[in-house]
Design a protein around this motif. Structure first.
Motif, short mmCIF file in Angstrom:
data_model
loop_
_atom_site.label_atom_id
_atom_site.label_comp_id
_atom_site.label_asym_id
_atom_site.label_seq_id
_atom_site.Cartn_x
_atom_site.Cartn_y
_atom_site.Cartn_z
N GLN A 145 -58.04 -7.15 -19.23
CA GLN A 145 -56.88 -7.44 -20.21
C GLN A 145 -56.30 -6.08 -20.44
OE1 GLN A 145 -59.63 -8.75 -23.35
NE2 GLN A 145 -59.58 -10.75 -22.69
N TYR A 146 -55.13 -5.66 -20.81
CA TYR A 146 -54.12 -4.29 -20.80
C TYR A 146 -53.63 -3.83 -22.25
CZ TYR A 146 -49.91 -6.17 -19.63
OH TYR A 146 -48.52 -6.91 -19.69
N ASN A 147 -53.60 -3.35 -22.77
CA ASN A 147 -52.45 -2.51 -23.91
C ASN A 147 -51.75 -1.92 -23.57
OD1 ASN A 147 -54.00 -0.77 -24.47
ND2 ASN A 147 -55.57 -1.87 -26.14
N LEU A 148 -51.60 -0.70 -24.52
CA LEU A 148 -50.18 0.16 -24.08
C LEU A 148 -51.10 0.99 -23.88
CD1 LEU A 148 -47.07 1.78 -24.11
CD2 LEU A 148 -48.46 2.24 -27.15
N TYR A 149 -52.51 1.72 -24.49
CA TYR A 149 -53.30 2.22 -23.76
C TYR A 149 -54.31 2.02 -22.55
CZ TYR A 149 -51.46 3.22 -29.39
OH TYR A 149 -50.97 3.65 -30.16
N THR A 151 -56.41 -0.48 -19.76
CA THR A 151 -56.90 -1.09 -19.29
C THR A 151 -58.09 -1.37 -18.76
OG1 THR A 151 -54.34 -0.98 -18.12
CG2 THR A 151 -56.18 -2.75 -16.67
N SER A 237 -53.43 2.56 -18.93
CA SER A 237 -52.36 2.03 -19.00
C SER A 237 -51.50 2.71 -18.15
CB SER A 237 -52.50 1.09 -19.48
OG SER A 237 -53.18 0.42 -20.35
N CYS A 268 -47.33 -3.85 -17.63
CA CYS A 268 -46.38 -4.40 -18.32
C CYS A 268 -46.01 -5.87 -17.31
CB CYS A 268 -45.62 -4.29 -17.93
SG CYS A 268 -44.96 -4.17 -16.06
N SER A 459 -55.62 6.32 -29.93
CA SER A 459 -57.10 5.35 -29.54
C SER A 459 -58.30 6.08 -30.00
CB SER A 459 -56.37 4.27 -28.91
OG SER A 459 -56.96 3.24 -28.42
#
Length: 561
Positions: A145-149, A151, A237, A268, A459
Motif C-alpha cells: 500500500q502507498y500514499n504520498l508519504y 509505502t 514514497s 503513482c 506525517s
C-alpha cells in the motif's frame, strides 16, 4: 547472435500464441513472457515435477493491470489472488507430477506479463504458510500500500518445510528448535532505472528479484526481521520511481531459504486522468519553481551585493515553508491553492525581512535567520546520508532534537563572520533551489534531501519509514551542477566583495542622515541654495533688469537733450 535473437523471438511468440489460445506450458525456474486477453482464462501447466519437490510457487507479474490467478477456472476466495504481482503456492501430494494454474484479466487490450515457477524441497521454509491476516490459506505474496508519504509492505509469516506426506509443523508453538520462530526474514529493495516507465523494462528487472540467488546478488538488504517482529515495513514514497521489494525467509538451522512473490510500485497511478505516472509534474509547480530558480541563481552570485534581494529570498523561503506546513496540516486545500497561498506568504515574509533590515539595520538578527536556512539545509543533507537510517533516529524526539542542534550549530559557529555566513548561505541555498526546479522537469533524488524532512514533519508514521532513494546517473549529473553553482557562486562573491565593507549602511539611516544634514548643516551648500524653480525665476528677472538699466552696462546719459 542474430540467429539466437530470432530463435528467442520465435520462442516467445510461440508462448504468446499458446497463451492466447488458452494453454501455456511452463518449466521450473524459467521466465515466460506472455500476452493475455480478457476473452478467456489462460491455463498454465507444469509437467514432470521431481519427487524431491514438496511445493511449487507460481507467480505472474504485469506493470499495473490487475490479474486474477487461481487453481481452478472459477476463482474461489481462498484459492485465488488478484493484483499486478500475484502468486500461488501449491503443496504437492505424494504422487503428484503435474500442476496447473489459471490466469485471467479484465483488460480489454492485450496485456504483457511475465510468469515463472519456483520449486522448493522439504527442507526449505514455506513462505506465508502461517497466514492469519489475508484470504489465502497459504499466502506467499507481499502486499503493498502507498500514499504520498510512505509505502508499506506486509506479508504473512512462513512455516518450516515438510515432506509431501507429512503434516506441517504447528504455527503456534513457540518453544524448541522445531518451531517456525527460528525463521528470519530479509527484506530487499531494488530500484528500477530512473525516468523509465516501460513495461518490458520492469518485467526484465523483476527476473532479477524473483529467485533467491538473484535477489541476494542484485537487491539491497535493508533489514532482517525475526519472528518476534511485525511482518511489515514502511518506506518513503518516491512517485514516478519504480522500485521492487522482495522478502527472503531463511532457516538458520538447515541453512535453507525461500523467496516470497516480489512486489513493485511506482507510487503513482497509471490510469489517473490527471497527475498520473506519466504526467506527475503539475504546471503550477513548474511555474512556481521556475521563478524560484531565477531568484536562486541571482542570490547565488549576487546575494551579498544585492543585500535586499538576498534577505527577501531568505524571508520568502522561511515564511513559505512554515505556511506550507500549516496549510497541509490543518486544511484540505488542493495543491494549486496551497501553492498560491504559500507563494503569497513567502512574498510577505520576504518583504518583512528586507524591510526590517532597511528600517532598523540589525544585521546580526537578519544574518541569524539566513544562517538558519543554511543550517536547515546542512542538517537535511546529514540525515539524507546513511546516518539518517540509524535505528536511534526512528524516535521522533531524538531525530528532531539532533536536527535542531545541527541547524543551530551552523549559524552559531559562523555568526562572528556575518559576511562569510551570508555568502555561504546565498551560494548553497540559491544553487539548491535550482536543483528543486530541475526536479519539477526531470526526476532527481536530490529533491528528497528536504522533502523527506517535510514528510516527517507532516506525517506521524513517517518516522518508521526507510527513506532510501535511488542514486543513479541523473543524480550524479545534477549533483555536479549543484556543486559547480554553489562553489562558483561563493567564490565569485568572495572575490567581488573582498575590498568592500562587510555590509553597506542601512538605507534608512543613509536617507535620514542626508535629510538631517540638509536641514541642520550650515556648511552644506544645498542648505543655502533655493529650489530650482526659484533660481530660474531669479535668473530671468536678473536678465530682464540687465537690459532695462543701461547704467548697469556703463552707458552715460547725454548732456544735451
Amino acid at each position: 547472435m542474430r540467429g539466437r535473437g530470432m530463435i528467442t523471438a520465435l520462442v516467445l511468440l510461440g508462448v504468446s500464441c499458446v497463451a492466447s489460445a488458452g494453454l501455456a506450458e511452463v518449466s521450473v525456474g524459467r521466465f515466460a513472457d506472455i500476452t493475455l486477453n480478457h476473452s478467456s482464462p489462460t491455463e498454465f501447466v507444469l509437467h514432470n515435477i521431481p519427487s524431491n519437490v514438496s511445493f511449487i510457487l507460481f507467480q505472474v507479474h504485469s506493470q499495473y493491470v490487475n490479474m486474477t490467478l487461481s487453481v481452478s477456472k472459477v476463482p474461489a476466495i481462498n484459492a485465488s489472488e488478484t493484483g499486478s504481482d500475484a502468486g500461488l503456492l501449491s503443496v504437492l501430494t505424494p504422487s503428484q507430477t503435474s500442476c496447473s494454474w489459471y490466469l485471467e484479466t479484465s483488460s480489454p487490450a492485450p496485456l504483457l506479463a511475465s510468469a515463472v515457477t519456483v520449486s522448493y524441497s522439504e527442507r526449505d521454509p514455506i513462505p506465508g504458510a502461517c497466514n492469519l491476516e489475508f484470504s489465502l490459506d497459504i499466502d506467499p505474496n507481499v502486499h503493498l500500500q502507498y500514499n504520498l508519504y510512505e509505502t508499506v509492505i506486509m506479508f504473512a509469516p512462513a512455516n518450516l518445510g515438510h515432506a509431501r506426506a507429512a503434516q506441517p509443523p504447528p504455527c503456534d508453538v513457540q518453544t524448541g528448535q522445531e518451531s517456525r520462530f527460528r525463521l528470519q526474514y530479509d527484506v530487499y529493495q531494488y530500484f528500477l532505472p530512473e525516468n523509465n516507465l516501460n513495461d518490458s523494462v520492469l518485467l526484465a528487472h523483476l527476473q532479477r528479484m524473483s529467485l533467491v540467488p538473484q535477489i541476494s546478488a542484485n537487491g539491497v538488504k535493508l533489514a532482517t526481521l525475526t519472528s518476534s517482529d511485525r511482518t511489515t515495513m514502511s518506506f518513503s514514497s518516491v512517485p514516478g520511481q519504480g522500485v521492487i521489494y522482495s522478502v527472503v525467509v531463511r532457516d538458520p538451522v538447515l541453512n535453507t531459504s525461500a523467496a516470497y512473490v516480489p512486489v513493485h510500485t511506482y507510487a503513482c497511478n497509471f490510469t489517473a486522468a490527471m497527475d498520473s505516472c506519466t504526467t506527475l509534474g503539475k504546471v503550477s509547480t513548474k511555474v512556481f519553481f521556475t521563478f524560484c530558480a531565477i531568484f536562486g541563481l541571482l542570490i547565488c552570485f549576487f546575494g551579498h551585493r544585492c543585500l535586499k534581494l538576498g534577505f527577501f529570498c531568505m524571508g520568502f523561503i522561511i515564511f513559505g515553508f512554515f505556511m506550507f506546513l500549516l496549510l497541509t496540516s490543518v486544511t484540505h486545500l488542493n495543491h494549486d491553492a496551497r501553492l498560491s497561498l504559500t507563494a503569497l506568504a513567502g512574498v510577505v515574509g520576504g518583504i518583512l525581512l528586507a524591510g526590517y533590515w532597511w528600517r532598523f539595520g540589525c544585521v546580526y538578527l537578519c544574518i541569524m535567520l539566513v544562517g538558519l536556512v543554511l543550517g536547515f539545509l546542512v542538517s537535511s543533507i546529514v540525515f539524507f546520508t546513511p546516518i539518517g537510517e540509524y535505528s536511534s533516529f526512528r524516535n521522533d524526539s531524538i531525530f528532531w532534537l539532533t536536527f535542531a542542534c545541527i541547524t543551530l550549530m551552523v549559524p552559531a559557529f559562523l555568526l562572528p563572520f556575518p559576511k562569510i555566513l551570508n555568502i555561504l548561505s546565498c551560494g548553497a541555498v540559491g544553487s539548491y533551489v535550482v536543483v528543486l526546479a530541475v526536479d519539477s522537469y526531470v526526476y532527481t533524488s536530490l529533491s528528497y534531501i528536504t522533502l523527506n524532512v517535510l514528510k516527517r514533519a507532516l506525517s506521524r508514521d513517517f518516522s518508521a519509514a526507510y527513506s532510501s532513494v535511488p542514486f543513479q546517473r541523473n543524480d550524479f549529473i545534477i549533483m555536479a551542477v549543484w556543486l559547480i553553482l554553489a562553489v562558483g557562486g561563493v567564490f565569485t562573491q568572495l572575490y567581488r566583495e573582498r575590498e568592500r565593507p562587510a555590509f553597506p549602511p542601512t538605507p534608512y539611516v543613509v536617507w535620514k542622515r542626508r535629510r538631517e544634514r540638509r536641514i541642520t548643516n550650515i556648511l552644506d551648500p544645498s542648505h543655502h541654495m533655493p529650489p530650482l524653480k526659484d533660481r530660474i525665476r531669479a535668473g530671468l528677472a536678473e536678465f530682464r533688469d540687465y537690459f532695462r538699466q543701461p547704467q548697469s552696462r556703463g552707458e552715460r546719459t547725454p548732456l544735451l537733450l
